[in-house]
Scaffold this motif. Sequence first.
Motif, PDB file in Angstrom:
ATOM      1  N   SER A  16       4.682  -1.539  -9.260  1.00  0.00           N
ATOM      2  CA  SER A  16       3.546  -1.729  -8.366  1.00  0.00           C
ATOM      3  C   SER A  16       2.356  -0.941  -8.897  1.00  0.00           C
ATOM      4  O   SER A  16       2.508  -0.033  -9.707  1.00  0.00           O
ATOM      5  CB  SER A  16       3.873  -1.313  -6.932  1.00  0.00           C
ATOM      6  OG  SER A  16       4.163   0.064  -6.868  1.00  0.00           O
ATOM      7  N   HIS A  72       2.907  -6.370  -7.905  1.00  0.00           N
ATOM      8  CA  HIS A  72       2.396  -6.095  -6.552  1.00  0.00           C
ATOM      9  C   HIS A  72       1.354  -4.990  -6.631  1.00  0.00           C
ATOM     10  O   HIS A  72       1.574  -3.951  -7.245  1.00  0.00           O
ATOM     11  CB  HIS A  72       3.534  -5.698  -5.611  1.00  0.00           C
ATOM     12  CG  HIS A  72       4.403  -6.853  -5.260  1.00  0.00           C
ATOM     13  ND1 HIS A  72       4.101  -7.715  -4.237  1.00  0.00           N
ATOM     14  CD2 HIS A  72       5.539  -7.320  -5.817  1.00  0.00           C
ATOM     15  CE1 HIS A  72       5.021  -8.658  -4.165  1.00  0.00           C
ATOM     16  NE2 HIS A  72       5.906  -8.440  -5.120  1.00  0.00           N
ATOM     17  N   HIS A 118      -1.634  -2.666  -4.503  1.00  0.00           N
ATOM     18  CA  HIS A 118      -2.220  -2.151  -3.263  1.00  0.00           C
ATOM     19  C   HIS A 118      -3.636  -1.711  -3.580  1.00  0.00           C
ATOM     20  O   HIS A 118      -3.851  -0.866  -4.444  1.00  0.00           O
ATOM     21  CB  HIS A 118      -1.422  -0.961  -2.724  1.00  0.00           C
ATOM     22  CG  HIS A 118      -0.073  -1.336  -2.229  1.00  0.00           C
ATOM     23  ND1 HIS A 118       0.176  -1.604  -0.907  1.00  0.00           N
ATOM     24  CD2 HIS A 118       1.097  -1.503  -2.883  1.00  0.00           C
ATOM     25  CE1 HIS A 118       1.450  -1.926  -0.760  1.00  0.00           C
ATOM     26  NE2 HIS A 118       2.027  -1.864  -1.950  1.00  0.00           N
ATOM     27  N   HIS A 129      -0.729 -11.111  -5.754  1.00  0.00           N
ATOM     28  CA  HIS A 129       0.232 -10.319  -4.968  1.00  0.00           C
ATOM     29  C   HIS A 129      -0.431  -9.009  -4.548  1.00  0.00           C
ATOM     30  O   HIS A 129      -0.127  -7.949  -5.087  1.00  0.00           O
ATOM     31  CB  HIS A 129       1.495 -10.033  -5.778  1.00  0.00           C
ATOM     32  CG  HIS A 129       2.184 -11.256  -6.258  1.00  0.00           C
ATOM     33  ND1 HIS A 129       2.868 -12.114  -5.415  1.00  0.00           N
ATOM     34  CD2 HIS A 129       2.274 -11.803  -7.500  1.00  0.00           C
ATOM     35  CE1 HIS A 129       3.358 -13.114  -6.120  1.00  0.00           C
ATOM     36  NE2 HIS A 129       3.008 -12.957  -7.377  1.00  0.00           N
ATOM     37  N   HIS A 138      -1.878  -6.262  -1.517  1.00  0.00           N
ATOM     38  CA  HIS A 138      -1.846  -5.690  -0.167  1.00  0.00           C
ATOM     39  C   HIS A 138      -3.158  -4.932  -0.020  1.00  0.00           C
ATOM     40  O   HIS A 138      -3.399  -3.969  -0.745  1.00  0.00           O
ATOM     41  CB  HIS A 138      -0.662  -4.737  -0.002  1.00  0.00           C
ATOM     42  CG  HIS A 138       0.647  -5.361  -0.359  1.00  0.00           C
ATOM     43  ND1 HIS A 138       1.358  -6.128   0.529  1.00  0.00           N
ATOM     44  CD2 HIS A 138       1.345  -5.360  -1.514  1.00  0.00           C
ATOM     45  CE1 HIS A 138       2.465  -6.557  -0.069  1.00  0.00           C
ATOM     46  NE2 HIS A 138       2.472  -6.106  -1.307  1.00  0.00           N
ATOM     47  N   GLN A 139      -3.980  -5.384   0.902  1.00  0.00           N
ATOM     48  CA  GLN A 139      -5.287  -4.741   1.038  1.00  0.00           C
ATOM     49  C   GLN A 139      -5.279  -3.688   2.121  1.00  0.00           C
ATOM     50  O   GLN A 139      -4.689  -3.865   3.184  1.00  0.00           O
ATOM     51  CB  GLN A 139      -6.371  -5.778   1.278  1.00  0.00           C
ATOM     52  CG  GLN A 139      -6.165  -6.653   2.493  1.00  0.00           C
ATOM     53  CD  GLN A 139      -7.287  -7.651   2.623  1.00  0.00           C
ATOM     54  OE1 GLN A 139      -8.452  -7.279   2.619  1.00  0.00           O
ATOM     55  NE2 GLN A 139      -6.940  -8.925   2.734  1.00  0.00           N
ATOM     56  N   HIS A 140      -5.945  -2.592   1.813  1.00  0.00           N
ATOM     57  CA  HIS A 140      -6.105  -1.481   2.744  1.00  0.00           C
ATOM     58  C   HIS A 140      -7.601  -1.147   2.768  1.00  0.00           C
ATOM     59  O   HIS A 140      -8.050  -0.220   2.110  1.00  0.00           O
ATOM     60  CB  HIS A 140      -5.295  -0.261   2.288  1.00  0.00           C
ATOM     61  CG  HIS A 140      -3.861  -0.571   2.005  1.00  0.00           C
ATOM     62  ND1 HIS A 140      -2.870  -0.504   2.968  1.00  0.00           N
ATOM     63  CD2 HIS A 140      -3.242  -0.975   0.861  1.00  0.00           C
ATOM     64  CE1 HIS A 140      -1.699  -0.841   2.426  1.00  0.00           C
ATOM     65  NE2 HIS A 140      -1.908  -1.121   1.144  1.00  0.00           N
ATOM     66  N   VAL A 189       3.484   3.916   0.110  1.00  0.00           N
ATOM     67  CA  VAL A 189       3.641   2.539  -0.384  1.00  0.00           C
ATOM     68  C   VAL A 189       4.316   2.498  -1.745  1.00  0.00           C
ATOM     69  O   VAL A 189       4.785   1.443  -2.174  1.00  0.00           O
ATOM     70  CB  VAL A 189       2.300   1.761  -0.427  1.00  0.00           C
ATOM     71  CG1 VAL A 189       1.658   1.721   0.945  1.00  0.00           C
ATOM     72  CG2 VAL A 189       1.362   2.289  -1.484  1.00  0.00           C
TER      73      VAL A 189
END
Length: 186
Positions: A16, A133, A135, A159, A161-163, A184
């Motif tokens: 990741s 993946h 982030h 792929h 993941h938004q923050h 994460v």
Amino acid sequence: PYALACGWKIPARVESIIVISGLGQLSDSETIRDMRWYVRPVLSLGRYAPRLLSMVTGIIGHVAIRWPTIFMRILVHNLVPPDNLAFKMHPGIRKILQNSVQEALRQDHHGVTQDLILYTDSWGFKPEQVLTHIHVWHGTDDPVVPVAHARALIAKLPHVHQHILQNDGHYSVPLNHMDAIFRVLR
């Protein structure tokens, strides 16, 4: 783009990736337009006049090494309230940031210059090709790297993941959310 490049080139070895307040592709005029007025010409030098950029980063490097207190005052002069608060809550962070900048420039300014040139050029891959993946952590009030960079990158990553953190700046994201960021990775 270094972590993304690793995810693209050696995906079997990268589980990741985390991008925190990261620059997007500066070949996109939209992301450059949203940056502070004094940053835009410097980034343009990376694309159109790299030798002149080298002279500019040389002067900046000289100031950072010779007069670190003045350099830090300039660097943090226009902080947004969330970043100011984060610096107050973590009083040692200014010295860490100063040491980091000085170390990056200790031998010379050419590494910083090369980074800026790389950011303004093609990355050699498309974000869509990164299958790891990812982030992306970014504050909505970031004046250093506007949130448009994160949103443009997020739109391209398959792929992700938004923050996107409301009312966070550039420095406050890693300082205030480090525990969540590390979680994460587990």
